[in-house]
Design an enzyme around this catalytic site. Structure first.
Site, PDB file in Angstrom:
ATOM      1  N   ARG A 210       0.799  -1.213   0.000  1.00  0.00           N
ATOM      2  CA  ARG A 210       0.000   0.000   0.000  1.00  0.00           C
ATOM      3  C   ARG A 210       0.840   1.275   0.000  1.00  0.00           C
ATOM      4  O   ARG A 210       0.660   2.129  -0.853  1.00  0.00           O
ATOM      5  CB  ARG A 210      -0.938   0.014   1.211  1.00  0.00           C
ATOM      6  CG  ARG A 210      -1.929   1.166   1.181  1.00  0.00           C
ATOM      7  CD  ARG A 210      -2.819   1.185   2.406  1.00  0.00           C
ATOM      8  NE  ARG A 210      -3.540  -0.057   2.584  1.00  0.00           N
ATOM      9  CZ  ARG A 210      -4.262  -0.335   3.658  1.00  0.00           C
ATOM     10  NH1 ARG A 210      -4.332   0.535   4.647  1.00  0.00           N
ATOM     11  NH2 ARG A 210      -4.905  -1.479   3.771  1.00  0.00           N
TER      12      ARG A 210
ATOM     13  N   TYR B 127     -18.020  11.193 -15.483  1.00  0.00           N
ATOM     14  CA  TYR B 127     -17.941  12.344 -16.374  1.00  0.00           C
ATOM     15  C   TYR B 127     -16.573  12.504 -17.026  1.00  0.00           C
ATOM     16  O   TYR B 127     -16.432  13.290 -17.963  1.00  0.00           O
ATOM     17  CB  TYR B 127     -18.258  13.632 -15.601  1.00  0.00           C
ATOM     18  CG  TYR B 127     -19.637  13.659 -14.995  1.00  0.00           C
ATOM     19  CD1 TYR B 127     -20.778  13.507 -15.783  1.00  0.00           C
ATOM     20  CD2 TYR B 127     -19.809  13.835 -13.630  1.00  0.00           C
ATOM     21  CE1 TYR B 127     -22.046  13.526 -15.224  1.00  0.00           C
ATOM     22  CE2 TYR B 127     -21.075  13.855 -13.059  1.00  0.00           C
ATOM     23  CZ  TYR B 127     -22.190  13.703 -13.863  1.00  0.00           C
ATOM     24  OH  TYR B 127     -23.439  13.722 -13.306  1.00  0.00           O
TER      25      TYR B 127
ATOM     26  N   HIS C 150      -7.636  -5.020  -8.076  1.00  0.00           N
ATOM     27  CA  HIS C 150      -7.505  -4.256  -6.827  1.00  0.00           C
ATOM     28  C   HIS C 150      -8.835  -4.251  -6.068  1.00  0.00           C
ATOM     29  O   HIS C 150      -9.673  -3.359  -6.264  1.00  0.00           O
ATOM     30  CB  HIS C 150      -7.069  -2.823  -7.166  1.00  0.00           C
ATOM     31  CG  HIS C 150      -6.470  -2.069  -6.023  1.00  0.00           C
ATOM     32  ND1 HIS C 150      -5.251  -2.388  -5.462  1.00  0.00           N
ATOM     33  CD2 HIS C 150      -6.918  -1.003  -5.321  1.00  0.00           C
ATOM     34  CE1 HIS C 150      -4.962  -1.548  -4.493  1.00  0.00           C
ATOM     35  NE2 HIS C 150      -5.975  -0.692  -4.370  1.00  0.00           N
TER      36      HIS C 150
END
Length: 745
Positions: free
Chosen positions: A34, A124, A80
């Site tokens: 991470r 978008y 993931h």
């Protein structure tokens, strides 16, 4: 409780061991999967998976964009298994040119801005890879890196990318793991390539030499790095340090002799809107008296306009005060804590990072070469079978037409391998023309030559490094300093030499005040210069001790019976409403000590100090300021002896009077000047101690005030009988000298 509820189904576990085991597993997961980037490709797992998923989807830099929502969905579903918003946030950052020096994602739509506004929702926006991301993936289909099963074991993902681009240092990284963190600012790719090329030729090159190629970070938002070069060198040697970065500004004339300051670049990771808010807050709080206004005239480029109070304001002084108080100057930390070989968390130096990246590039070259060699050998085997078939085409056709097991017959008749026989059987009739045989021979010869070259490459360490150097040179050409993306944005400069005292004063609005100190040690600053102190009020049982005019930009010095000087900023003193505050709240003054004197600090002035037993010396005011609450010990005294006099040392003569009312006048040059000490004997006493002391100019005469307030002056001739050498007893004071035994001025 398990079904049945019996004790036979429970197993005792040591809580300490269980917690240690589980927390260690969590810590390792955070560190490895991470927070820390891999030194080889400079990516954390989420970024690596985003880039690989986009490659999988065919989103090349020369192709069309695709909805970010689809990309995030593929990353989350295939590689993931975490929140979609976290993945989208990581993707957005890879597309922001103000956050990443060399973006890996080409975003279309609203991807946020330097003001701190968020990107539009993923439905978008659209994304595809940039050429930098393609470089990181170059050769991945040629067995360049290892793959591992994905979380659901339905497919595989790369453990690291081939990394033809020096991404770790070029784009930087930040992350917080368990017990460790990483912070790497972006650098210039062309400079990193130069350093890497030098390391190939000189693997043992020193950090001093590498810093000639990589002088410091190259930040996406530009700015000016004002860090000392020795500090930069030490940071790159140890992998830990930091860089002071300032905004870039210039002066613009505005007519009629006036000017404005225009900020065109701000430090890395500073939000422009928050920066303006902070400066506006400082203006409202009157912490920036030299600044009149700030305006944001930015469009696509940054343009912050700073309007000075008037045309006489020194722009350098104004900017220095802003650098000190706002984020127009920040410190970018360097903590090169990365995963070495993808497994070991380690703080590396600049040379170690570059060497490990070079080793990775060499390993990728070897793997790609072996992969290509295997492909060539398979193709040569097939071409060899074709050539045998063409030489015996009639017999081959007969076998295929007449034999029940043509494959086995071909293998035994012409000593073909299984692969060759299968390829011959799959030949199309249209390929049996003479021209095809010529093409096959040409391809066979070409592949044979390429095979020899690859074998020579794999056998020579020198040739491998030459190949790696050639690849790095090509990257350098694409991102050279003469290209739009590769041109250096951050420059280097030395912070101008500015008087710290002047900067401090520039941050305080200059206003007249009257400083009032009471007998019991309460202090306050009344607005304005008071002419009459009789109207001042105090707590019951308290009264005025000292009052004097000052300005909010002044430093106030307090001298105590313990021989210590304390420094207070006049702007920090409590206001005139009420009775002020006890000095002991502001400084660490011991309870058995009292204030002797308080005055405005004059760096060029000198003071005459004396203790109760008649020892004294002269101290420059430049040596008495204290930077902490503890104050500065200047006069060494030990109870029952105390410091008790502090006067301005102006003049060529010293007059001292004892409690025995004896006066002695001696030349000032007999009194030493020092920064700290016990002092020397001023006057000799059989009993009692010193009453008062004064420095004066002999040609102007010695003056004092009597109880009626009248001033008396004694000339040089009149003082003849009291003049002598330091440490003498002196003679009884002249007639008319006050009974208090003090000069009164």
């Amino acid at each position: 409780m398990p079904p049945g509820g019996g004790d036979e189904n429970t197993e005792p576990v040591d809580l300490k061991s269980a917690l240690e085991e589980r927390y260690l597993a969590y810590a390792l997961s955070t560190i490895m999967h991470r927070a820390l980037p891999d030194v080889r490709d400079g990516l954390k797992p989420v970024h690596r998976r985003i880039v690989y998923a986009m490659s999988d989807m065919g989103l090349r830099s020369n192709g069309r964009h695709k909805k970010s929502a689809k990309i995030v969905g593929d990353v989350m579903g295939n590689f993931h298994p975490h929140g979609d918003q976290a993945i989208y946030d990581a993707l957005v950052r890879l597309a922001q040119s103000f956050a990443v020096r060399y973006p890996l994602v080409d975003g279309q739509g609203n991807f946020g801005n330097i003001d701190g506004d968020n990107a539009a929702a993923m439905r978008y926006t659209e994304s595809k890879m940039t050429s930098v991301a393609e470089l990181l993936l170059e050769g991945i289909e040629q067995d360049a890196v290892d793959f591992r099963p994905t979380y659901d074991e339905e497919s595989s993902e790369p453990t690291v990318l081939p990394g033809a681009f020096p991404n770790l240092l070029a784009n930087g990284a930040t992350g917080i793991a368990v017990g460790m963190a990483t912070s790497i600012p972006p650098h210039n790719a062309a400079e990193l390539c130069d350093a890497a090329l030098h390391l190939i030729k000189h693997p043992g090159a020193s950090t001093e030499k590498l810093v000639e190629f990589v002088p410091g970070p190259d930040l996406p938002t530009g700015g000016v790095i004002v860090e000392d070069m020795n500090s930069i060198l030490q940071s790159y040697k140890t992998g830990r340090g930091g860089f002071r970065v300032r905004a870039r500004w210039e002066r613009e004339e505005s007519g009629r002799g006036g000017y404005i300051i225009v900020v065109t670049e701000i430090p890395y990771q500073v939000q422009k809107s928050r920066l303006i808010e902070k400066i506006a807050e400082l203006l409202i709080a009157r912490r920036l008296p030299l600044l009149d206004d700030i305006r944001d005239e930015s469009a696509e480029d940054i343009r912050l306009v700073l309007v000075p109070k008037n045309r006489t304001v020194d722009p350098t002084l104004l900017m220095e005060s802003l650098f000190k108080l706002s984020d127009l100057e920040t410190r970018i930390s360097l903590n090169l804590n990365v995963l070495s070989k993808g497994k070991i968390p380690k703080v590396m130096s600049l040379s170690q990072v570059l060497l490990e990246w070079l080793e990775h590039r060499k390993d990728v070259l070897q793997r790609r070469s072996r992969h290509r060699l295997a492909v060539i050998e398979r193709r040569l085997e097939i071409l060899g079978g074709f050539l045998i078939a063409y030489l015996n085409i009639d017999e081959v056709i007969r076998i295929i037409r007449e034999e029940d097991e043509p494959k086995q017959e071909l293998m035994s008749r012409f000593s073909l391998s299984d692969v060759q026989a299968e390829a011959v059987l799959n030949l199309r009739l249209r390929s049996l023309r003479k021209l095809e045989e010529i093409e096959i021979r040409k391809e066979f010869d070409g592949l044979t030559g390429e095979k020899a070259e690859i074998e020579a490459l794999l056998a020579s360490d020198e040739k491998q490094w030459s190949a790696v150097a050639w690849e790095i040179t090509e990257v350098k050409k694409r991102f050279g300093k003469n290209t739009e993306l590769g041109a250096r944005r951050s420059t280097f400069a030395e912070a101008p030499e500015t008087d710290l005292e002047a900067i401090q004063q520039a941050m305080i609005e200059k206003e007249p005040v009257t400083v009032v100190v009471s007998q019991k040690g309460w202090i306050r600053a009344m607005k304005g210069h008071l002419a009459d102190y009789s109207s001042l009020t105090f707590k019951e049982g308290d009264k005025l001790k000292i009052a004097f005019p000052a300005h909010t930009t002044d430093k106030i010095i307090l001298f105590t019976t313990g021989g210590k000087f304390y420094t207070l900023g006049c702007d920090r003193l409590p206001g005139g409403r009420g009775h002020g505050e006890p000095v002991r709240i502001m400084v660490d003054m011991e309870n058995d000590q009292d204030i002797i004197s308080a005055f405005v600090h004059d760096p060029a002035g000198k003071l005459l100090l004396a203790s109760t037993v008649g020892n004294g010396f002269i101290v420059p005011q430049s040596d008495i300021t204290a930077n902490t609450r503890k104050g500065k010990q200047v006069m060494n005294v030990k109870l029952p002896v105390e410091a008790n006099l502090c006067k301005n040392a102006v003049g060529d003569s010293i007059a001292v009077i004892g409690q025995n009312r004896k006066l002695l006048v001696f030349p000032r040059q007999q009194l030493p000047e020092m920064g700290r000490g016990k002092g020397v004997r001023l006057q000799r006493y059989k009993d009692g101690g010193i009453a008062d002391i004064k420095a004066f100019v002999m040609d102007e005469g010695l003056t004092w005030k009597d109880s009626a307030g009248r001033t008396h002056t004694k000339t040089r001739e009149e003082l003849a009988e009291w003049m002598g050498d330091r440490a003498q007893a002196g003679r009884i004071v002249p007639k008319g000298f006050p009974r208090s035994g003090r000069f009164g001025s």
